[in-house]
Design a protein around this motif. Structure first.
Motif, PDB file in Angstrom:
ATOM      1  N   THR A   5      28.038  -1.933   2.026  1.00  0.00           N
ATOM      2  CA  THR A   5      27.986  -1.403   3.175  1.00  0.00           C
ATOM      3  C   THR A   5      28.318  -2.379   3.797  1.00  0.00           C
ATOM      4  O   THR A   5      29.515  -2.125   4.699  1.00  0.00           O
ATOM      5  CB  THR A   5      26.587  -1.477   4.083  1.00  0.00           C
ATOM      6  OG1 THR A   5      24.876   0.026   3.287  1.00  0.00           O
ATOM      7  CG2 THR A   5      26.780  -0.604   5.614  1.00  0.00           C
ATOM      8  N   GLY A   9      32.049  -1.927   5.795  1.00  0.00           N
ATOM      9  CA  GLY A   9      32.234  -2.109   7.053  1.00  0.00           C
ATOM     10  C   GLY A   9      33.441  -3.292   7.388  1.00  0.00           C
ATOM     11  O   GLY A   9      34.241  -3.229   8.374  1.00  0.00           O
ATOM     12  N   LEU A 105      26.142  -5.489  11.494  1.00  0.00           N
ATOM     13  CA  LEU A 105      25.731  -4.903  11.028  1.00  0.00           C
ATOM     14  C   LEU A 105      24.358  -5.248  10.572  1.00  0.00           C
ATOM     15  O   LEU A 105      23.217  -4.370  10.267  1.00  0.00           O
ATOM     16  CB  LEU A 105      26.167  -3.856   9.254  1.00  0.00           C
ATOM     17  CG  LEU A 105      27.913  -3.243   9.287  1.00  0.00           C
ATOM     18  CD1 LEU A 105      27.727  -3.207   8.438  1.00  0.00           C
ATOM     19  CD2 LEU A 105      26.736  -1.974   9.820  1.00  0.00           C
ATOM     20  N   GLU A 136      21.115   3.862   6.017  1.00  0.00           N
ATOM     21  CA  GLU A 136      21.670   2.959   6.006  1.00  0.00           C
ATOM     22  C   GLU A 136      22.784   3.998   5.186  1.00  0.00           C
ATOM     23  O   GLU A 136      23.989   3.551   5.338  1.00  0.00           O
ATOM     24  CB  GLU A 136      21.265   1.434   5.329  1.00  0.00           C
ATOM     25  CG  GLU A 136      22.703   1.187   4.842  1.00  0.00           C
ATOM     26  CD  GLU A 136      22.164  -0.558   3.845  1.00  0.00           C
ATOM     27  OE1 GLU A 136      23.156  -0.920   3.416  1.00  0.00           O
ATOM     28  OE2 GLU A 136      21.005  -0.865   3.738  1.00  0.00           O
TER      29      GLU A 136
END
Length: 162
Positions: A5, A9, A105, A136
């Motif tokens: 993630t 990002g 995040l 998520e």
């Protein structure tokens, strides 16, 4: 947040910035990935922590997890250091964008981050999610779609120049 993630990002932030700048998008994205992983050097189980285990253990012993390396102070110090030794603006900007995306995040998790380190107050969003949860995975999917969108826009700009 999980490493994947954070990587997406960093890619998304770099591609979005490439839309409004004249920086090299390939360098921005590569550096954005590195920057997105860098703050987790304080966690030995992270992607970067497993790559540099000795450094990870040292940083964790000195500061703990999600404190100094997840702060504006760390971001500022990295910016100053890189400005002094890195001659490529796109590389510097990409790393800083990736780091900033990481902090944002992680502010979406229950633990938050020590954004104003050495002040020990955790900063987080009012609505948080659990790392590795379905929420998520949804954030990951949205970031992937945004990356595809921004990447497609950049590709069109490159093709129109040729």
């Amino acid at each position: 947040m999980l490493g994947n993630t954070h990587i997406v990002g960093g890619i998304t932030a770099s591609l979005a910035f490439a839309q409004i700048s004249n920086e090299n998008p390939i360098v921005l994205v590569g550096a954005g990935v590195v920057g997105a992983l860098l703050p987790d050097i304080c966690h030995s189980g992270s992607k970067i922590g497993r790559t540099f285990p000795v450094s990870s253990r040292i940083v964790n012993k000195l500061f703990g997890h999600r404190s100094f390396t997840h702060s504006l102070l760390f971001l500022f110090l990295v910016a100053i250091l890189m400005d002094a030794i890195v001659p490529y603006r796109s590389l510097i900007i990409g790393i800083l964008l990736g780091m900033a995306s990481h902090l944002i995040l992680d502010m979406g998790t229950k633990k938050g981050v020590k954004l104003f380190f050495p002040i020990k107050i955790a900063v987080r969003f009012p609505i948080t999610i659990k790392t590795g949860s379905k929420a998520e995975k949804m954030i990951f999917a949205v970031l992937c779609m945004l990356s595809l969108y921004f990447g497609y826009e950049i590709m069109l700009d490159i093709v129109s120049v040729v």
